[in-house]
Design a protein around this motif. Sequence first.
Motif, PDB file in Angstrom:
ATOM      1  N   PRO A   1      24.518   7.533 -10.923  1.00 25.79           N
ATOM      2  CA  PRO A   1      23.235   8.583 -10.593  1.00 25.79           C
ATOM      3  C   PRO A   1      22.486   8.086  -9.094  1.00 25.79           C
ATOM      4  CG  PRO A   1      22.588   7.188 -12.298  1.00 25.79           C
ATOM      5  CD  PRO A   1      24.166   6.555 -11.810  1.00 25.79           C
ATOM      6  N   LEU A   2      21.950   9.000  -8.644  1.00 31.64           N
ATOM      7  CA  LEU A   2      20.970   8.750  -7.431  1.00 31.64           C
ATOM      8  C   LEU A   2      19.710   8.044  -7.846  1.00 31.64           C
ATOM      9  CD1 LEU A   2      20.847  12.534  -5.947  1.00 31.64           C
ATOM     10  CD2 LEU A   2      22.055  10.420  -4.777  1.00 31.64           C
ATOM     11  N   PRO A   3      19.491   7.275  -6.950  1.00 30.18           N
ATOM     12  CA  PRO A   3      18.165   6.508  -7.432  1.00 30.18           C
ATOM     13  C   PRO A   3      16.990   7.425  -7.760  1.00 30.18           C
ATOM     14  CG  PRO A   3      19.110   5.550  -5.146  1.00 30.18           C
ATOM     15  CD  PRO A   3      19.926   7.058  -5.732  1.00 30.18           C
ATOM     16  N   GLU A   4      16.059   6.967  -8.384  1.00 28.00           N
ATOM     17  CA  GLU A   4      15.032   7.922  -9.089  1.00 28.00           C
ATOM     18  C   GLU A   4      14.155   8.671  -7.843  1.00 28.00           C
ATOM     19  OE1 GLU A   4      10.915   7.555 -11.337  1.00 28.00           O
ATOM     20  OE2 GLU A   4      12.579   6.322 -12.017  1.00 28.00           O
ATOM     21  N   PHE A   5      14.085   7.813  -6.731  1.00 27.97           N
ATOM     22  CA  PHE A   5      13.230   8.675  -5.742  1.00 27.97           C
ATOM     23  C   PHE A   5      14.109   9.652  -4.982  1.00 27.97           C
ATOM     24  CE2 PHE A   5      15.533   5.303  -3.270  1.00 27.97           C
ATOM     25  CZ  PHE A   5      15.862   5.994  -2.045  1.00 27.97           C
ATOM     26  N   LEU A   6      15.264   9.762  -5.217  1.00 26.10           N
ATOM     27  CA  LEU A   6      16.096  10.826  -4.710  1.00 26.10           C
ATOM     28  C   LEU A   6      16.303  12.094  -5.658  1.00 26.10           C
ATOM     29  CD1 LEU A   6      18.704   8.951  -2.591  1.00 26.10           C
ATOM     30  CD2 LEU A   6      16.703  10.113  -1.804  1.00 26.10           C
ATOM     31  N   ARG A   7      15.956  11.897  -6.845  1.00 27.33           N
ATOM     32  CA  ARG A   7      16.181  12.874  -7.929  1.00 27.33           C
ATOM     33  C   ARG A   7      15.227  14.211  -7.765  1.00 27.33           C
ATOM     34  NH1 ARG A   7      17.030   8.814 -12.551  1.00 27.33           N
ATOM     35  NH2 ARG A   7      18.338   7.776 -11.740  1.00 27.33           N
TER      36      ARG A   7
ATOM     37  N   ALA B   1       0.761  -1.052  -0.073  1.00 28.42           N
ATOM     38  CA  ALA B   1      -0.092  -0.028  -0.037  1.00 28.42           C
ATOM     39  C   ALA B   1       0.867   1.341  -0.031  1.00 28.42           C
ATOM     40  CB  ALA B   1      -0.829  -0.014   1.060  1.00 28.42           C
ATOM     41  N   GLU B   2       2.027   1.266   0.775  1.00 25.66           N
ATOM     42  CA  GLU B   2       3.097   2.362   0.773  1.00 25.66           C
ATOM     43  C   GLU B   2       3.604   2.573  -0.671  1.00 25.66           C
ATOM     44  OE1 GLU B   2       6.708   3.093   3.510  1.00 25.66           O
ATOM     45  OE2 GLU B   2       4.808   2.601   4.835  1.00 25.66           O
ATOM     46  N   VAL B   3       4.177   1.452  -1.198  1.00 27.77           N
ATOM     47  CA  VAL B   3       4.488   1.644  -2.690  1.00 27.77           C
ATOM     48  C   VAL B   3       3.648   2.251  -3.648  1.00 27.77           C
ATOM     49  CG1 VAL B   3       5.476   0.140  -4.345  1.00 27.77           C
ATOM     50  CG2 VAL B   3       6.443  -0.099  -2.089  1.00 27.77           C
ATOM     51  N   LEU B   4       2.367   1.865  -3.458  1.00 26.11           N
ATOM     52  CA  LEU B   4       1.507   2.030  -4.513  1.00 26.11           C
ATOM     53  C   LEU B   4       1.105   3.417  -4.206  1.00 26.11           C
ATOM     54  CD1 LEU B   4      -1.192  -0.863  -4.523  1.00 26.11           C
ATOM     55  CD2 LEU B   4       0.458   0.035  -6.538  1.00 26.11           C
ATOM     56  N   GLU B   5       0.956   4.011  -2.935  1.00 28.97           N
ATOM     57  CA  GLU B   5       0.733   5.579  -2.804  1.00 28.97           C
ATOM     58  C   GLU B   5       1.802   6.483  -3.120  1.00 28.97           C
ATOM     59  OE1 GLU B   5       0.336   8.633   0.798  1.00 28.97           O
ATOM     60  OE2 GLU B   5       0.372   6.482   1.160  1.00 28.97           O
ATOM     61  N   LEU B   6       3.213   5.990  -3.290  1.00 30.05           N
ATOM     62  CA  LEU B   6       4.346   6.806  -3.595  1.00 30.05           C
ATOM     63  C   LEU B   6       4.091   6.557  -5.287  1.00 30.05           C
ATOM     64  CD1 LEU B   6       6.985   5.437  -1.347  1.00 30.05           C
ATOM     65  CD2 LEU B   6       5.993   7.499  -1.450  1.00 30.05           C
ATOM     66  N   HIS B   7       3.925   5.399  -5.925  1.00 19.50           N
ATOM     67  CA  HIS B   7       3.850   5.295  -7.248  1.00 19.50           C
ATOM     68  C   HIS B   7       2.775   6.191  -7.706  1.00 19.50           C
ATOM     69  CE1 HIS B   7       3.774   3.265 -10.953  1.00 19.50           C
ATOM     70  NE2 HIS B   7       2.423   3.096 -10.951  1.00 19.50           N
ATOM     71  N   GLU B   8       1.856   6.358  -7.038  1.00 23.75           N
ATOM     72  CA  GLU B   8       0.614   7.377  -7.589  1.00 23.75           C
ATOM     73  C   GLU B   8       1.084   8.817  -7.357  1.00 23.75           C
ATOM     74  OE1 GLU B   8      -2.910   5.703  -5.911  1.00 23.75           O
ATOM     75  OE2 GLU B   8      -2.622   3.882  -7.264  1.00 23.75           O
ATOM     76  N   GLY B   9       2.064   9.327  -6.738  1.00 24.12           N
ATOM     77  CA  GLY B   9       2.643  10.656  -6.620  1.00 24.12           C
ATOM     78  C   GLY B   9       2.454  11.014  -4.982  1.00 24.12           C
ATOM     79  N   GLY B  10       2.087  10.206  -4.419  1.00 22.62           N
ATOM     80  CA  GLY B  10       1.790  10.375  -2.808  1.00 22.62           C
ATOM     81  C   GLY B  10       3.349  10.673  -2.191  1.00 22.62           C
ATOM     82  N   GLY B  11       3.158  10.939  -0.676  1.00 22.13           N
ATOM     83  CA  GLY B  11       4.458  10.991  -0.086  1.00 22.13           C
ATOM     84  C   GLY B  11       4.932  12.420   0.082  1.00 22.13           C
TER      85      GLY B  11
END
Length: 92
Positions: A86-92, A50-60
């Motif tokens: 390169p930095l991981p995508e979530f850190l860019r 559920a946490e991953v899906l929220e982030l995937h949909e632009g949450g967080g």
Amino acid sequence: MASATDDPDGDGPDGVEFIREDDGTVTARDLETGLARGGNSRAEALAQLAEVLELHEGGGEDIESPDEFLQEKLDIDPDERDGDEPLPEFLR
């Protein structure tokens, strides 16, 4: 063990598939996105998914300082990183 519902919109599969791993953990995989997360139980795996899906949909929340995040949350010394990597995508 899988749980899916009929697909009235024709968008593709819907639901979550649970996979019991050899080490006893459980992986929950969203059938629509293919995203998956694991845990020690179905409930834990589903909560992680559920946490991953929220982030995937632009949450967080945005990460203001990637170096600080690496050091404090992941215990990675930013100075020891390969500068060409390169930095991981979530850190860019």
